[in-house]
Design a protein around this motif. Structure first.
Motif: not given
Length: 214
Positions: A79-81, A88-90, A98-101, A200-205
């Motif tokens: 889990l990124a913090l 770009r960092i996300i 990472a599975r979360g941010y 999740v893939e939609l989020t990355k897109y």
């Protein structure tokens, strides 16, 4: 019991996070690290369920540390913090596994929820990140583009945006005044057109396309 390792170069931040987490009887902080190398060593020694990873670490970054950690221990959930709300960092953190941010300003209220989501097999983005993703998706598809470059219909774009906001099919149906089954049809169609398989893939897109200049 959920076993957690905290990785942040600021002792006071780690102490604050530990205090928040250990108010929950089902969560236990089993280790703390102030840099990437120590984080990797603790992952080997302690086999945690969750690693809460600061992105901006001294020396080896949180992004590189996450990549190396998951190469050795793919079963661990990261889990990124971060203090940074930067597309770009996300994207880089999601790309290395990472599975979360979560942004640090929201850590007090969002950290437990994020950990529980990851343990339940889901990903987690705090509301600030979700809003950024949604804005990116909306910006991308409201530009004047060639139809071949923009395969989504107006309704599919609406559904995609609401999915990125984390809304369920019944809520989307209510907002758009259509049936939940119609929402499911649009979801399947837009995922097929974009060659995506889940939200999740939609989020990355959405993050990737938000970085493309007009």
């Amino acid at each position: 019991m959920i076993r957690i390792v905290l990785v942040d170069d600021h002792t006071m931040v780690r102490e604050a996070l530990r205090t928040v987490l250990e108010q929950d009887k089902d969560m236990r902080v089993v280790g703390e690290a102030g840099n990437g190398e120590d984080a990797l060593r603790l992952a080997d020694q302690l086999a945690p369920d969750i690693v809460v990873m600061d992105v901006a670490l001294p020396g080896q970054s949180g992004i590189e540390t996450t990549r190396r950690l998951l190469a050795m221990h793919p079963e661990i959930k990261v889990l990124a913090l971060s203090t940074y709300l930067d597309r770009r960092i996300i994207q880089q953190m999601l790309d290395v596994g990472a599975r979360g941010y979560i942004v640090k300003s929201a850590a007090g209220s969002e950290l437990k929820q994020g950990i529980l989501s990851l343990m339940g097999g889901c990903s987690y983005l705090c509301p600030q990140v979700t809003a950024l993703v949604t804005d990116s998706l909306r910006s991308r598809h409201t530009q004047a583009m060639d139809p071949d470059e923009n395969p989504l219909s107006r309704r599919e774009l609406q559904v995609a945006t609401l999915l990125a906001e984390g809304k369920t099919a019944p809520r989307i149906a209510e907002q758009l005044h259509i049936s939940p089954s119609t929402v499911d049809v649009h979801r399947r169609n837009l995922m097929r057109k974009l060659q995506l398989h889940n939200v999740v893939e939609l989020t990355k897109y959405a993050i990737r396309t938000g970085l493309i200049l007009p």
